[in-house]
Design an enzyme around this catalytic site. Sequence first.
Site: not given
Length: 323
Positions: A46, A107, A162-163, A180
Amino acid sequence: MQTHPERDDDGDDDAGIRGIDGIRGIRIGEAVREALRRGAPVLALESTILTHGLPSPRNLEVGLASEQQVRELGVEPATIGVVDGVAVVGLSPDEIERLCTADGVVKASVRDLPIARAKRLDAGTTVAATAWLAHRAGIRVMSTGGLGGVHRGASETFDESADLGTLATTPITLVSAGVKSILDIGATLERLETLNIPVVGYRTDRYPAFYVTDSGFSLDYRIESPAEAADLAHARDELGLPQAVLVANPVEAARQLDPEFHDRVLAEALAAASAQGVVGHDTTPFLLEHVQRATGGASLEVNLEVYRGNVALGAEIARAVAR
């Protein structure tokens, strides 16, 4: 091998954005294209860690060093991002430098890709957008640092990365150090279960929390080798399931943030966010910046250790999947 730009029906040069399978809107770098055609291992990386996660010039150093790390392991790196509106799978060194140094780089998650394309924006791609683009290009393995997940207080705000939704419909193997630690890890694991996304620990029964090795939550399954990760991916494919396989790879215990120090700093960061009324998409960058300042930059060094470890494991899994 020389490639030639495709043209739209209106005759305009489309800058070679047709993918190897005729997918419009995606340009695949030449080295990645060749590796995919040969069935050689490719690892997707990414770009938001470069555009939004690390300060300059550290971001460019990490971006180029990560690609070199992957190549030294016999795998072709495919750093993914958006350049002038075009989604690129396999950024060139110049394009990586552009995303690391240019002003106005946004982003982009999956929902932002058409906006970036229409407005010809430069963008770093999130886990979701990177996984989606990698899968569209035919790449089967990806590495990142930490996943997005369910935010604290999501029962009221409905704030969820949204991941998760994208990984529920994108059959890729994704290596991360968990989610995280600023997120609601328990709720995230529940959502992953609901979405039928398999999560396995790499040589661990404990789910990691990015900066620390153990989040306090256990895992039902573990694997011991890249070959086992490849077996899991092949089994998923044979069953025709659409979900990603998540491989949770903890940072070495000796290199993690001290857990008690981490918990204290995180509590302070959460209190500061509440006191200042920070909500929504501003929460994550606020908390991460607070943690970085409060740890004197130690959290940034752990972040880099996490990323290097995941890149190395991802490359090994990519080799096993290709075999």
